[in-house]
Design an enzyme around this catalytic site. Structure first.
Site, PDB file in Angstrom:
ATOM      1  N   ASP A 161     -69.638 -36.300 -54.901  1.00  0.00           N
ATOM      2  CA  ASP A 161     -69.578 -37.375 -53.909  1.00  0.00           C
ATOM      3  C   ASP A 161     -69.257 -36.802 -52.529  1.00  0.00           C
ATOM      4  OD1 ASP A 161     -69.983 -39.147 -55.974  1.00  0.00           O
ATOM      5  OD2 ASP A 161     -67.854 -39.635 -56.190  1.00  0.00           O
ATOM      6  N   ASP A 190     -74.497 -36.502 -56.460  1.00  0.00           N
ATOM      7  CA  ASP A 190     -74.136 -37.822 -56.966  1.00  0.00           C
ATOM      8  C   ASP A 190     -74.129 -38.805 -55.811  1.00  0.00           C
ATOM      9  OD1 ASP A 190     -73.504 -39.750 -58.792  1.00  0.00           O
ATOM     10  OD2 ASP A 190     -71.457 -39.119 -59.126  1.00  0.00           O
ATOM     11  N   ASP A 194     -68.511 -43.436 -52.726  1.00  0.00           N
ATOM     12  CA  ASP A 194     -68.132 -44.068 -53.988  1.00  0.00           C
ATOM     13  C   ASP A 194     -66.699 -44.583 -53.969  1.00  0.00           C
ATOM     14  OD1 ASP A 194     -70.614 -43.506 -54.963  1.00  0.00           O
ATOM     15  OD2 ASP A 194     -69.934 -42.340 -56.685  1.00  0.00           O
ATOM     16  N   ARG A 243     -78.503 -47.913 -55.082  1.00  0.00           N
ATOM     17  CA  ARG A 243     -77.066 -48.050 -54.810  1.00  0.00           C
ATOM     18  C   ARG A 243     -76.759 -48.080 -53.313  1.00  0.00           C
ATOM     19  NH1 ARG A 243     -73.958 -44.347 -59.440  1.00  0.00           N
ATOM     20  NH2 ARG A 243     -75.199 -45.097 -61.206  1.00  0.00           N
TER      21      ARG A 243
END
Length: 522
Positions: A161, A190, A194, A243
């Site tokens: 992340d 990734d 997040d 996302r």
């Protein structure tokens, strides 16, 4: 959560080792902790003030950032850390102390509070090194680039992340950041942004998220539903698979964002999540809003959005796109004030304001970028323009420095070229020929057969394209080091550097850039 009051400076930091790159910049005996430019849900729950009222230090390595945290009187002593240069695995080590809990493979903001990290000068780039916030509160991260953080391959950091938050995190404001990867999970990356395991009251504003399989998530699974009250506004999402964000439970306010090239899905509200989606602009994308990859329903309220060349998939048991004619299926009340730009001007105003090294400009709510009236934590000490030695205001595009143009007779290459243009056109002394990338971003380089010392370049745009170039970086083509960043073409000065290759990288533009001449001077 402490309220927005005046912080009195605790005992000054202990002498900090110069060898790890920390310099005490300024100690303020007392300063206001007003929320300044903080917006969205980060203004709630007592507000987000970061290190306001604390000591200001300068850090040029990851170790120095950790050292600054560990040298505080306590884990809650306010501090502003100004960061300049490239932060990577080679200059980031674990530092121990009673006021910190750091690690060597990431920037670790763990079990701490009241911290501002802000890029200054020629810019702050966290290269393959993520920023991890855990069990912490009242954090501001501003004017930084975080790129190519991997969860597999080498080196790895922060679970892949760029910025990750988890485990009882409260009140975080990330602003004017550039978060980018170079591919998806198959390439080792990734999420860019997040939040999980009880993260609340977060705002992401005026930032760029690009070139990633995953923009970011709120909740790591269908059972991780305690994350909520997140605002996303005036962000640019470019070339993202999905996302943007993935919302599991909780509430998110998503307004005035510019989405281009979402290839699989966009805002994915599921498992009871509620998203208020106001005045965004979606372009050349698929399934930009709905509940995807699950039968656990999510909800949305839509107002004033523009869907420009957006495609929608068919409904199925685990696929519920909001389009092709999105309508609201819930109502979301917003507890803070906010000014909405019309969706029609979002592409322009976001392109001009979002990302690191754009001068912290914001929209005035009427489609016009404006400069901030003060620093991000209420005081001028943390402004990235003070000092800003390697990012001078560019001169007129037609101005020419004195001396010999070292590009004449040199070589050139670049990232791509539009039809009918050539890399060599930037060094032929002819303003009627030019190089243009195949899109609105790209890079062009001048190269020599042996190391050549330069301290200035002059980027001259072709007739009819003046002002197209917005944000840029100048790179040492040999090492990748950032020599300067800024906005607009013209004369750019930086510390005299010997290199075989210098690169001008255009990271945003209002229209197709046309570089007629890339001049270089000693």
């Amino acid at each position: 959560m402490r309220r927005a009051v005046a912080w009195r400076l605790l005992p000054t930091l202990a002498a900090v080792a110069v060898g790890v790159g920390v310099v005490v910049v300024q100690a303020m005996p007392e300063a206001s902790a007003a929320t300044g430019g903080v917006t969205g849900y980060a203004t709630q729950n007592g507000g987000t003030t970061g290190g306001a009222g604390g000591q200001t230090v300068r850090a040029t390595t990851g170790t120095a950032i950790h050292q600054a945290l560990c040298s505080r009187a306590s884990s809650s002593t306010p501090i502003i850390i100004q960061v300049e240069g490239t932060i990577n695995h080679g200059n980031t080590t674990k530092v121990s102390g009673s006021s910190c809990n750091t690690a060597e493979d990431k920037i670790e903001l763990k079990e701490i509070s009241n911290v501002t990290i802000i890029g200054v000068g020629s810019g702050a780039v966290f290269d393959q090194l993520g920023i991890h916030i855990r069990d912490s509160s009242n954090i501001i991260i501003q004017n930084v680039t975080v790129r190519n953080v991997k969860k597999s391959g080498s080196p790895t950091s922060n679970g892949g992340d760029a910025i990750g938050m988890e485990s009882t995190v409260r009140n975080v404001w990330v602003d004017h950041a550039t978060l980018e990867a170079s591919g998806g999970e198959d390439q080792g990356f990734d999420g860019l942004f997040d939040m999980k395991d009880d993260t609340q009251y977060v705002t992401l504003s005026y930032s760029i998220l690009r070139n990633s399989g995953r923009g970011g998530l709120i909740g790591s699974s269908e059972s991780d539903l305690g994350n909520s009250f997140i605002t996303f506004h005036h962000n640019s999402y470019q070339n993202i698979d999905s996302r943007t964000p993935l919302l599991r439970g909780g509430t998110a306010h998503i307004y005035n964002n510019y989405y281009v090239g979402l290839t699989k899905s966009g805002i994915n509200s599921r498992a009871g999540g509620k998203a208020r989606v106001d005045n965004n602009y979606f372009k050349n994308s698929a399934d930009v809003l709905g509940t995807f990859y699950t039968d656990a329903a999510g909800y949305w309220q839509v107002n004033g959005n523009i869907f420009d060349n957006v495609t929608w998939s068919a409904k199925a048991s685990d696929n519920n796109p909001a389009g092709p004619n999105p309508t609201s299926n819930t109502s979301v009340s917003i507890p803070y004030s906010f000014a909405l730009d019309p969706a029609s001007c979002v592409p322009d105003v976001v392109t001009r304001t979002a990302g690191a090294n754009t001068g912290l400009q914001v929209s005035n709510g009427s489609c016009t970028p404006t400069s901030p009236t003060g620093g991000p934590t209420g005081g001028p000490s943390s402004s990235p323009s003070s000092p800003r030695p390697s990012s001078p205001a560019p001169s007129s595009p037609t101005a020419t420095p004195g001396g010999t143009n070292l590009s004449i007779g040199a070589g050139s290459d670049g990232s791509s070229k539009a039809s009918g243009t050539s890399y060599g056109d930037v060094r032929d002394g002819d303003m009627s020929t030019y190089w243009s990338p195949s899109g609105t971003t790209g890079s062009i380089s001048i190269k020599w057969g042996s190391a050549t010392a330069i301290s200035r370049i002059n980027i001259r745009e072709a007739s009819g394209a003046t002002g197209n170039i917005r944000n840029w970086r100048v790179l040492n083509g040999d090492t990748g080091a950032v020599l300067a960043t800024g906005t607009g073409a013209g004369v750019i000065s930086f510390a005299r550097t010997s290199m075989n290759k210098v690169t001008f990288e255009i990271t945003s533009a209002t229209a197709a850039p046309r570089v007629a001449e890339f001049e270089t001077y000693a």
